[in-house]
Design a protein around this motif. Sequence first.
Motif, PDB file in Angstrom:
ATOM      1  N   HIS A 187       0.827  -1.215   0.000  1.00 32.88           N
ATOM      2  CA  HIS A 187       0.000   0.000   0.000  1.00 32.88           C
ATOM      3  C   HIS A 187       0.861   1.264   0.000  1.00 32.88           C
ATOM      4  CE1 HIS A 187      -4.068  -1.639   0.257  1.00 32.88           C
ATOM      5  NE2 HIS A 187      -3.539  -2.638   0.972  1.00 32.88           N
ATOM      6  N   GLN A 188       2.043   1.187   0.599  1.00 31.11           N
ATOM      7  CA  GLN A 188       2.964   2.324   0.513  1.00 31.11           C
ATOM      8  C   GLN A 188       3.404   2.552  -0.932  1.00 31.11           C
ATOM      9  OE1 GLN A 188       3.965   4.523   2.953  1.00 31.11           O
ATOM     10  NE2 GLN A 188       4.847   5.598   1.186  1.00 31.11           N
ATOM     11  N   ALA A 189       3.604   1.447  -1.663  1.00 33.96           N
ATOM     12  CA  ALA A 189       3.945   1.575  -3.078  1.00 33.96           C
ATOM     13  C   ALA A 189       2.814   2.222  -3.859  1.00 33.96           C
ATOM     14  CB  ALA A 189       4.267   0.192  -3.659  1.00 33.96           C
ATOM     15  N   VAL A 190       1.559   1.908  -3.506  1.00 37.07           N
ATOM     16  CA  VAL A 190       0.413   2.555  -4.162  1.00 37.07           C
ATOM     17  C   VAL A 190       0.442   4.051  -3.909  1.00 37.07           C
ATOM     18  CG1 VAL A 190      -2.093   2.755  -4.183  1.00 37.07           C
ATOM     19  CG2 VAL A 190      -1.027   0.495  -4.116  1.00 37.07           C
ATOM     20  N   LEU A 191       0.720   4.443  -2.659  1.00 37.44           N
ATOM     21  CA  LEU A 191       0.773   5.868  -2.340  1.00 37.44           C
ATOM     22  C   LEU A 191       1.903   6.563  -3.101  1.00 37.44           C
ATOM     23  CD1 LEU A 191       0.117   5.747   1.523  1.00 37.44           C
ATOM     24  CD2 LEU A 191      -1.485   6.424  -0.274  1.00 37.44           C
ATOM     25  N   ASP A 192       3.041   5.882  -3.221  1.00 36.84           N
ATOM     26  CA  ASP A 192       4.150   6.459  -3.984  1.00 36.84           C
ATOM     27  C   ASP A 192       3.753   6.666  -5.444  1.00 36.84           C
ATOM     28  OD1 ASP A 192       5.682   6.435  -1.719  1.00 36.84           O
ATOM     29  OD2 ASP A 192       6.727   4.555  -2.212  1.00 36.84           O
ATOM     30  N   ARG A 193       3.093   5.661  -6.029  1.00 31.27           N
ATOM     31  CA  ARG A 193       2.668   5.788  -7.426  1.00 31.27           C
ATOM     32  C   ARG A 193       1.604   6.876  -7.578  1.00 31.27           C
ATOM     33  NH1 ARG A 193       6.069   2.388  -6.988  1.00 31.27           N
ATOM     34  NH2 ARG A 193       7.182   4.365  -6.912  1.00 31.27           N
ATOM     35  N   GLU A 194       0.734   7.028  -6.586  1.00 29.42           N
ATOM     36  CA  GLU A 194      -0.268   8.098  -6.653  1.00 29.42           C
ATOM     37  C   GLU A 194       0.396   9.471  -6.617  1.00 29.42           C
ATOM     38  OE1 GLU A 194      -2.988   7.405  -3.471  1.00 29.42           O
ATOM     39  OE2 GLU A 194      -4.299   6.080  -4.664  1.00 29.42           O
ATOM     40  N   ALA A 195       1.413   9.611  -5.769  1.00 24.89           N
ATOM     41  CA  ALA A 195       2.129  10.891  -5.704  1.00 24.89           C
ATOM     42  C   ALA A 195       2.814  11.184  -7.034  1.00 24.89           C
ATOM     43  CB  ALA A 195       3.144  10.857  -4.569  1.00 24.89           C
ATOM     44  N   GLU A 196       3.434  10.155  -7.629  1.00 22.93           N
ATOM     45  CA  GLU A 196       4.081  10.347  -8.924  1.00 22.93           C
ATOM     46  C   GLU A 196       3.062  10.703  -9.997  1.00 22.93           C
ATOM     47  OE1 GLU A 196       6.112   6.731  -9.628  1.00 22.93           O
ATOM     48  OE2 GLU A 196       7.667   7.081  -8.109  1.00 22.93           O
ATOM     49  N   TYR A 197       1.899  10.059  -9.947  1.00 24.91           N
ATOM     50  CA  TYR A 197       0.854  10.352 -10.936  1.00 24.91           C
ATOM     51  C   TYR A 197       0.347  11.788 -10.790  1.00 24.91           C
ATOM     52  CZ  TYR A 197      -3.706  10.341 -13.192  1.00 24.91           C
ATOM     53  OH  TYR A 197      -4.790  10.664 -13.968  1.00 24.91           O
ATOM     54  N   GLN A 198       0.119  12.225  -9.554  1.00 26.13           N
ATOM     55  CA  GLN A 198      -0.357  13.593  -9.343  1.00 26.13           C
ATOM     56  C   GLN A 198       0.676  14.609  -9.799  1.00 26.13           C
ATOM     57  OE1 GLN A 198      -3.342  14.484  -8.543  1.00 26.13           O
ATOM     58  NE2 GLN A 198      -4.085  12.399  -8.161  1.00 26.13           N
ATOM     59  N   ALA A 199       1.949  14.355  -9.508  1.00 28.52           N
ATOM     60  CA  ALA A 199       2.995  15.286  -9.941  1.00 28.52           C
ATOM     61  C   ALA A 199       3.088  15.323 -11.464  1.00 28.52           C
ATOM     62  CB  ALA A 199       4.335  14.870  -9.338  1.00 28.52           C
ATOM     63  N   ALA A 200       3.002  14.151 -12.098  1.00 32.11           N
ATOM     64  CA  ALA A 200       3.059  14.110 -13.562  1.00 32.11           C
ATOM     65  C   ALA A 200       1.851  14.811 -14.167  1.00 32.11           C
ATOM     66  CB  ALA A 200       3.129  12.660 -14.039  1.00 32.11           C
ATOM     67  N   ARG A 201       0.685  14.615 -13.577  1.00 32.64           N
ATOM     68  CA  ARG A 201      -0.510  15.269 -14.114  1.00 32.64           C
ATOM     69  C   ARG A 201      -0.420  16.785 -13.973  1.00 32.64           C
ATOM     70  NH1 ARG A 201      -6.412  14.048 -11.676  1.00 32.64           N
ATOM     71  NH2 ARG A 201      -5.575  15.449 -10.093  1.00 32.64           N
ATOM     72  N   MET A 202       0.114  17.258 -12.850  1.00 35.09           N
ATOM     73  CA  MET A 202       0.285  18.703 -12.672  1.00 35.09           C
ATOM     74  C   MET A 202       1.259  19.259 -13.709  1.00 35.09           C
ATOM     75  SD  MET A 202      -0.507  21.453 -11.064  1.00 35.09           S
ATOM     76  CE  MET A 202      -1.293  20.929  -9.539  1.00 35.09           C
ATOM     77  N   GLU A 203       2.361  18.542 -13.980  1.00 35.52           N
ATOM     78  CA  GLU A 203       3.317  18.985 -14.993  1.00 35.52           C
ATOM     79  C   GLU A 203       2.662  19.014 -16.374  1.00 35.52           C
ATOM     80  OE1 GLU A 203       6.323  20.098 -14.682  1.00 35.52           O
ATOM     81  OE2 GLU A 203       6.613  19.746 -12.535  1.00 35.52           O
ATOM     82  N   ALA A 204       1.829  18.009 -16.663  1.00 34.38           N
ATOM     83  CA  ALA A 204       1.159  17.963 -17.965  1.00 34.38           C
ATOM     84  C   ALA A 204       0.161  19.106 -18.105  1.00 34.38           C
ATOM     85  CB  ALA A 204       0.456  16.623 -18.148  1.00 34.38           C
ATOM     86  N   GLU A 205      -0.571  19.388 -17.033  1.00 31.79           N
ATOM     87  CA  GLU A 205      -1.530  20.495 -17.083  1.00 31.79           C
ATOM     88  C   GLU A 205      -0.815  21.832 -17.260  1.00 31.79           C
ATOM     89  OE1 GLU A 205      -3.829  20.160 -13.549  1.00 31.79           O
ATOM     90  OE2 GLU A 205      -5.064  18.508 -14.311  1.00 31.79           O
ATOM     91  N   GLU A 206       0.336  21.963 -16.605  1.00 32.52           N
ATOM     92  CA  GLU A 206       1.115  23.202 -16.760  1.00 32.52           C
ATOM     93  C   GLU A 206       1.625  23.332 -18.192  1.00 32.52           C
ATOM     94  OE1 GLU A 206       5.166  25.332 -15.051  1.00 32.52           O
ATOM     95  OE2 GLU A 206       4.521  23.386 -14.278  1.00 32.52           O
ATOM     96  N   ALA A 207       2.117  22.224 -18.763  1.00 37.31           N
ATOM     97  CA  ALA A 207       2.623  22.267 -20.141  1.00 37.31           C
ATOM     98  C   ALA A 207       1.503  22.593 -21.118  1.00 37.31           C
ATOM     99  CB  ALA A 207       3.266  20.925 -20.495  1.00 37.31           C
ATOM    100  N   LEU A 208       0.326  22.003 -20.910  1.00 36.60           N
ATOM    101  CA  LEU A 208      -0.803  22.300 -21.791  1.00 36.60           C
ATOM    102  C   LEU A 208      -1.270  23.743 -21.602  1.00 36.60           C
ATOM    103  CD1 LEU A 208      -2.798  21.263 -23.878  1.00 36.60           C
ATOM    104  CD2 LEU A 208      -4.259  20.456 -22.009  1.00 36.60           C
ATOM    105  N   ALA A 209      -1.211  24.233 -20.372  1.00 30.74           N
ATOM    106  CA  ALA A 209      -1.594  25.623 -20.115  1.00 30.74           C
ATOM    107  C   ALA A 209      -0.658  26.591 -20.828  1.00 30.74           C
ATOM    108  CB  ALA A 209      -1.593  25.903 -18.615  1.00 30.74           C
ATOM    109  N   ARG A 210       0.622  26.254 -20.860  1.00 31.46           N
ATOM    110  CA  ARG A 210       1.579  27.106 -21.584  1.00 31.46           C
ATOM    111  C   ARG A 210       1.276  27.103 -23.078  1.00 31.46           C
ATOM    112  NH1 ARG A 210       5.577  28.984 -18.479  1.00 31.46           N
ATOM    113  NH2 ARG A 210       5.967  27.978 -16.471  1.00 31.46           N
TER     114      ARG A 210
END
Length: 417
Positions: A187-210
């Motif tokens: 379950h800790q691995a799930v949380l790590d993957r969720e954090a990575e997914y959220q960070a990647a999604r934020m980067e993608a949204e920022e890139a699309l916003a630019r």
Amino acid sequence: MYSNIPHTPKTGHRRRARLILFCLLLGPAAASAGTLGEAIDSALDLEGQRARVGALRDERDAMHRQAASLVASDPGLRMKHLSDRLTTDEGAYDWEAVVELPLWMPGQRTARQAVAAALDERAATLDLFLRWEMAGRVRETVWNARLAQGRVDQAAQALANARALASTVDKRLAAGDLARVDALVAHQAVLDREAEYQAARMEAEEALARYRHLTGQAALPDDSEEAVSAADRLPPDQLSPEHPLMAEADSAVGVARRQRDQARSERTGHPLLSLGTTVIRDARGADQTTALQIELSIPFGLASQAAPTIAAAERIYTEQASERQRLLRQAEADLIAARLSRRGAGEALAIAEQRQRAAHEAFTLVRRAFELGEADLTTLLRAEDSAREASVALELRRLEQGRARARLNQALGVIPQ
């Protein structure tokens, strides 16, 4: 703007959120993805760069009108009056009214017409240059967004795999095959993957916003995948004669050359033709005499007087010629770098494919061993991390292939239509 604000994860997320919110507030954009050429046009319109082309064409039209004029400069009116009222007061006077007309010397009108033609060519090449320059910015923004979205896709897949593994661990925990600590690790691995997914999604949204901020378009263009232009068949360090950067530099040199020729043609100045009348009366009661007056004034055209203007025009021409050579060298270097980058991207893709196959084969074997109870969870998670990193690297190398082609086309001077 942020020079005095220390950068922390919180401030970084706030900046991204502000950028995304700003682009959302821009208003509704295009409902569907358009072409890369349409995105470039939209970006140019938003930045108002085409006004520079219009200003050059206005200057060209003004030069054409000046060269078509009958006079070489502004005409003038000169008036003179002589009277004896304050001396003998015998009623004598002398009135003179003259219109002064600057005339063209041989070659001066032709020199200005040549400047107008050079300005016309400069306007056309500047239009292409601005579009090419914006194409580079749009291409980079598009591929940054696509690479960021690729990371999101891989992070989403990794999250789904981690959740599936955690579910399997929970079932084996309930069956008594695994310890509680294994479930916590999963379950800790799930949380790590969720954090990575959220960070990647934020980067993608920022890139699309630019991208949206630059182009005003809602979605990435459909034709961002480019084939390498036929211009790539030229020798490695040779640019196409139609390259927008060099065409614009050549036209700038052409304008400077014509302006230098104009300065040389006008070193003698303009002859001045004066036409007027003179009315004279010798005394009170005498008849007045009216006469036609014609004068022609021809300047000497001393070299010392014209030298500063000619030298300044020569300096501008020399600077433009030197700048053209600098741009040529830079463009050749950029083209060589783009070709090497494309070759490097191909080699990196081949290595990434081999790594991905090996990592996934290892993960498959470890997972089977884990299901049979022959490997522990830590070993499985380590193998999964290796497989996930290999998959992410492979996806990014594939996307970088497209970016390398786009950068090569940019270096070749290709403008999407």
